[in-house]
Design a protein around this motif. Structure first.
Motif, mmCIF file in Angstrom:
data_model
loop_
_atom_site.group_PDB
_atom_site.id
_atom_site.type_symbol
_atom_site.label_atom_id
_atom_site.label_comp_id
_atom_site.label_asym_id
_atom_site.label_seq_id
_atom_site.Cartn_x
_atom_site.Cartn_y
_atom_site.Cartn_z
ATOM 1 N N ASP A 199 0.789 -1.231 0.000
ATOM 2 C CA ASP A 199 0.000 0.000 0.000
ATOM 3 C C ASP A 199 0.821 1.280 0.000
ATOM 4 O OD1 ASP A 199 -2.314 -1.555 0.062
ATOM 5 O OD2 ASP A 199 -2.563 -1.367 2.243
ATOM 6 N N LYS A 200 2.036 1.263 0.553
ATOM 7 C CA LYS A 200 2.762 2.513 0.776
ATOM 8 C C LYS A 200 4.118 2.612 0.077
ATOM 9 C CE LYS A 200 0.023 3.782 4.378
ATOM 10 N NZ LYS A 200 -0.415 4.916 5.040
ATOM 11 N N THR A 201 4.538 1.558 -0.631
ATOM 12 C CA THR A 201 5.829 1.629 -1.317
ATOM 13 C C THR A 201 5.670 1.191 -2.768
ATOM 14 O OG1 THR A 201 6.685 -0.643 -1.016
ATOM 15 C CG2 THR A 201 6.900 0.871 0.867
ATOM 16 N N TRP A 202 6.693 1.409 -3.543
ATOM 17 C CA TRP A 202 6.687 0.918 -4.920
ATOM 18 C C TRP A 202 7.318 -0.470 -5.001
ATOM 19 C CZ3 TRP A 202 11.562 0.054 -6.891
ATOM 20 C CH2 TRP A 202 12.623 0.716 -6.262
ATOM 21 N N HIS A 203 7.770 -1.006 -3.888
ATOM 22 C CA HIS A 203 8.380 -2.331 -3.846
ATOM 23 C C HIS A 203 7.310 -3.423 -3.832
ATOM 24 C CE1 HIS A 203 12.280 -0.577 -2.958
ATOM 25 N NE2 HIS A 203 11.714 0.138 -1.987
ATOM 26 N N THR A 204 7.733 -4.629 -4.141
ATOM 27 C CA THR A 204 6.891 -5.804 -3.971
ATOM 28 C C THR A 204 7.357 -6.600 -2.761
ATOM 29 O OG1 THR A 204 6.537 -5.927 -6.354
ATOM 30 C CG2 THR A 204 6.014 -7.892 -5.090
ATOM 31 N N LEU A 205 8.659 -6.591 -2.493
ATOM 32 C CA LEU A 205 9.231 -7.347 -1.382
ATOM 33 C C LEU A 205 10.283 -6.511 -0.684
ATOM 34 C CD1 LEU A 205 9.907 -10.023 0.180
ATOM 35 C CD2 LEU A 205 11.511 -10.520 -1.678
ATOM 36 N N VAL A 206 10.214 -6.492 0.637
ATOM 37 C CA VAL A 206 11.251 -5.880 1.462
ATOM 38 C C VAL A 206 11.664 -6.946 2.476
ATOM 39 C CG1 VAL A 206 11.843 -4.003 3.044
ATOM 40 C CG2 VAL A 206 10.250 -3.574 1.158
ATOM 41 N N ALA A 207 12.979 -7.124 2.635
ATOM 42 C CA ALA A 207 13.457 -8.235 3.463
ATOM 43 C C ALA A 207 14.403 -7.777 4.563
ATOM 44 C CB ALA A 207 14.160 -9.264 2.573
#
Length: 181
Positions: A140-148
Motif C-alpha cells: 500500500d505505501k511503497t513501490w516495492h513488492t518485497l522488502v526483506a
C-alpha cells in the motif's frame, strides 16, 4: 542453506483465498466466502493436535467475516483473518514461528490484491509482530513488492507497526524442533 525452515506465513497468506461468488445476472446478490487453512504441517496432526488448531481457525474465519459484514474490503478481511493465526502460538506464521538454523525467528508474509494486481511481501523480518501488516504496508505505501531483513523491520517501525522482541515468537515446541534438527 541458511534457514532451518522459513515461516509458512507466505504460504498461508497465499493460500488464504477470498472468493466472491458472482452471479450470472449482475443484479443478483452475491455472498463472499472465506476459505482458509492452517498450513500443510497439519497433515500429520493427531486428532488432539488438530482440535487445538480448529478453534483459532474458526476465530480467523469469524474475524474475516466480521470485516465483510461491516462492509470492509476483501483485503481487510484477509488481513484480519491472518492476524488471528499470526497471534496464535499453535501456528508458525507469527508467535510460534519456526527457528532458523542460527536460532532466530524470521517471518515472511505476502498478500496480493486480485483486482489491482498489486502485491506486497516481507521476508526475514525479526521484529514485526504481525508480518501480514508488513506485507500490506509494502503493497500500500511503497513501490516495492518485497522488502526483506532489517529493511522490513525498519520500514515497519518507521510506519508505526507493532514491533516485538525476538522472545515474543518463542515457543518451546519450535525450540525443541530446532534442537532436534
Amino acid at each position: 542453506m541458511k534457514h532451518f525452515s522459513l515461516s509458512k506465513a507466505v504460504f498461508m497468506a497465499a493460500s488464504l483465498a477470498l472468493l466472491g461468488l458472482t452471479a450470472a445476472n449482475a443484479q443478483e446478490k452475491f455472498s463472499p466466502v472465506i476459505v482458509i487453512h492452517g498450513g500443510t504441517s497439519g497433515l500429520d496432526l493427531t486428532k488432539e493436535e488438530f482440535k487445538i488448531r480448529e478453534e483459532p481457525m474458526k476465530k480467523a474465519l469469524l474475524a474475516g467475516q466480521a470485516v465483510l459484514e461491516k462492509g470492509g474490503s476483501a483485503m481487510d478481511a484477509v488481513t484480519a483473518a491472518i492476524m488471528v493465526l499470526e497471534d496464535d502460538p499453535n501456528f508458525n506464521a507469527g508467535k510460534g514461528a519456526v527457528f532458523t538454523a542460527d536460532g532466530f525467528n524470521e517471518l515472511d508474509a505476502s498478500i496480493m490484491d486480485g483486482s489491482t494486481k498489486k502485491a506486497g511481501a516481507v521476508a526475514m523480518a525479526r521484529h514485526i509482530k504481525n508480518p501480514i501488516l508488513g506485507a500490506r504496508l509494502v503493497m500500500d505505501k511503497t513501490w516495492h513488492t518485497l522488502v526483506a531483513g532489517e529493511g522490513a523491520d525498519k520500514l515497519a517501525k518507521e510506519n508505526g507497526l507493532e514491533m516485538v522482541d525476538q522472545k515474543y515468537f518463542f515457543t518451546q515446541f519450535r525450540y525443541d524442533a530446532l534442537q532436534k534438527a
